[in-house]
Design a protein around this motif. Structure first.
Motif, PDB file in Angstrom:
ATOM      1  N   ARG A 217       0.639  -1.088  -0.059  1.00  0.00           N
ATOM      2  CA  ARG A 217       0.083   0.156   0.348  1.00  0.00           C
ATOM      3  C   ARG A 217       0.727   1.866  -0.149  1.00  0.00           C
ATOM      4  O   ARG A 217       1.107   2.083  -0.717  1.00  0.00           O
ATOM      5  N   ARG A 218       1.894   1.091   1.056  1.00  0.00           N
ATOM      6  CA  ARG A 218       2.915   2.040   0.559  1.00  0.00           C
ATOM      7  C   ARG A 218       3.724   3.149  -0.499  1.00  0.00           C
ATOM      8  O   ARG A 218       3.778   3.821  -0.806  1.00  0.00           O
ATOM      9  N   TYR A 219       4.001   1.597  -1.089  1.00  0.00           N
ATOM     10  CA  TYR A 219       4.647   1.818  -2.359  1.00  0.00           C
ATOM     11  C   TYR A 219       3.322   2.056  -3.465  1.00  0.00           C
ATOM     12  O   TYR A 219       4.341   2.814  -4.745  1.00  0.00           O
ATOM     13  N   GLN A 220       2.578   1.677  -3.547  1.00  0.00           N
ATOM     14  CA  GLN A 220       1.668   1.681  -4.225  1.00  0.00           C
ATOM     15  C   GLN A 220       1.330   3.807  -4.054  1.00  0.00           C
ATOM     16  O   GLN A 220       0.920   4.287  -5.363  1.00  0.00           O
ATOM     17  N   GLN A 221       1.581   3.873  -3.139  1.00  0.00           N
ATOM     18  CA  GLN A 221       1.530   5.221  -3.126  1.00  0.00           C
ATOM     19  C   GLN A 221       2.687   6.288  -3.586  1.00  0.00           C
ATOM     20  O   GLN A 221       2.290   7.244  -4.168  1.00  0.00           O
ATOM     21  N   ALA A 222       3.339   5.643  -3.198  1.00  0.00           N
ATOM     22  CA  ALA A 222       4.770   6.573  -3.538  1.00  0.00           C
ATOM     23  C   ALA A 222       5.001   6.625  -5.036  1.00  0.00           C
ATOM     24  O   ALA A 222       5.243   7.407  -6.468  1.00  0.00           O
ATOM     25  N   VAL A 223       4.755   5.176  -5.663  1.00  0.00           N
ATOM     26  CA  VAL A 223       4.962   4.833  -7.341  1.00  0.00           C
ATOM     27  C   VAL A 223       3.160   6.161  -7.755  1.00  0.00           C
ATOM     28  O   VAL A 223       3.309   6.314  -8.911  1.00  0.00           O
TER      29      VAL A 223
END
Length: 379
Positions: A217-223
């Motif tokens: 989830r955090r990764y998806q927000q970053a990208v």
């Protein structure tokens, strides 16, 4: 590069040597990442990211046949970085306006992450707290403080296996990561699209042993806010590996997806090399030789190199130093000496500790492989 690359206390210890960096990798990611990428135990990818202070190693050999090489007058674009030098100088002088301006002037979130890694690598909590006292609403200052708390916590934990971490170390490690996450949440409350803060939170999720779903989830927000953010990719890759209770299948699928979607000439192709170096960890010298002799391994690495450092349109930016070092090693390991020699020529002697620290003393390994590759490429 990691410790960032190893399971925290309480997880089964894997038979991997302590890794270097966050992406980079290698912070947040890369750290690192990877890679660029500080001392062992850094929270980034397993390798340091580009942007570490250059080492004063002499260049050697002659241009290798078969691939275009950089002129002997200097390294490839991005290997030396005046922008990072100015940012480091501002940090050393505690000149917040110049430091902030230098980081924000960089063109991409990933290059800003490389710069953040460079100024957070050794911890400077007092400085960033003093900045926040004067500028309490500044999301960049909050991100740098959060990143610094992450690095400090990981340094307390150390870069060894889980069974080398005491209860006291683990408790302090977790406390620092919780504090880091709280500061980063504050930064994102003020600037939700700040991809750099999301990328650091991917690494925090790994250290706090949060679920794969939360890390993604955090990764998806970053990208979402910075597509193809290599710092975040290097960090999530570590979370997906077996040593962090992931699987090779998940890690391989993630790398395939990232590489397929990356724009031409982007440094993200280094993920292929990073994954193969992770596969190498724990192998004996004989097993390592057998692994890199496999036809499918050679093909994957060569294909990646031809999209990366051997391609005329390759534009790694501030990741150049870490990417050329990483590909120099993996190409040498598959005995593709001309390609490895091209990478060494492009580096013009600019060594990063990772990935050479996987094999022993970094400078010794760098010089050993460099001289061998340049010699073999001339035959």
């Amino acid at each position: 590069m990691s410790a960032p690359g190893h399971p925290a206390a309480g997880y089964p210890a894997q038979a991997y040597p302590a890794a270097g960096y966050p992406a980079h990798a290698h912070p947040a990611a890369a750290y690192p990442t990877a890679g660029a990428y500080p001392p062992q135990g850094h929270p980034g990818a397993s390798h340091p990211p580009a942007g570490y202070p250059p080492q004063a190693y002499p260049a050697a050999g002659h241009p290798a046949p078969g691939y275009p090489v950089q002129p002997t007058a200097g390294p490839a674009p991005g290997v030396m970085s005046p922008e990072l030098d100015r940012i480091r100088t501002a940090h050393a002088a505690r000149d917040w306006p110049a430091l902030r301006q230098g980081i924000q002037a960089l063109p991409t979130a990933d290059e800003r992450m490389v710069a953040c890694t460079a100024v957070c690598a050794h911890g400077d909590e007092e400085f960033y707290r003093s900045v926040l006292a004067a500028h309490p609403q500044d999301p960049l200052a909050m991100t740098l403080l959060g990143y610094t708390l992450l690095v400090t916590g990981w340094a307390i934990r150390g870069g060894g296996w889980a069974n080398t971490v005491s209860r006291e170390q683990f408790a302090a490690f977790q406390e620092y990561l919780h504090r880091a996450d709280a500061v980063l949440i504050d930064a994102l409350a003020r600037q939700p699209q700040l991809a750099e803060a999301w990328a650091v939170r991917v690494t925090v999720a790994r250290g706090l042993q949060l679920s794969p779903a939360e890390a993604r989830r955090r990764y998806q927000q970053a990208v979402r806010h910075a597509p193809h953010l290599l710092a975040a990719q290097l960090s999530l890759l570590q979370k997906l590996l077996p040593k962090w209770s992931g699987s090779w299948e998940a890690a391989e699928e993630f790398v395939r997806t990232c590489v397929a979607e990356a724009p031409p000439g982007a440094p993200n192709i280094v993920l292929v090399a990073e994954l193969h170096l992770e596969r190498m960890l724990g192998l004996s010298a004989a097993q390592r030789k057998e692994y890199f002799a496999r036809p499918e391994v050679r093909t994957q690495i060569l294909d990646a190199a031809r999209r990366g450092p051997l391609a005329p349109d390759f534009r790694p930016g501030l990741r150049a130093k870490s990417v050329y070092n990483t590909f120099a090693l993996v190409l040498a390991l598959i005995e593709e000496y001309a390609g490895a020699a091209h990478c060494f020529q492009a580096l013009a002697g600019q060594m990063s500790d990772a990935p050479w620290d996987y094999l022993g003393q970094p400078m010794e390994q760098f010089v050993l492989y460099r001289d061998r590759c340049l010699r073999e490429a001339r035959r």
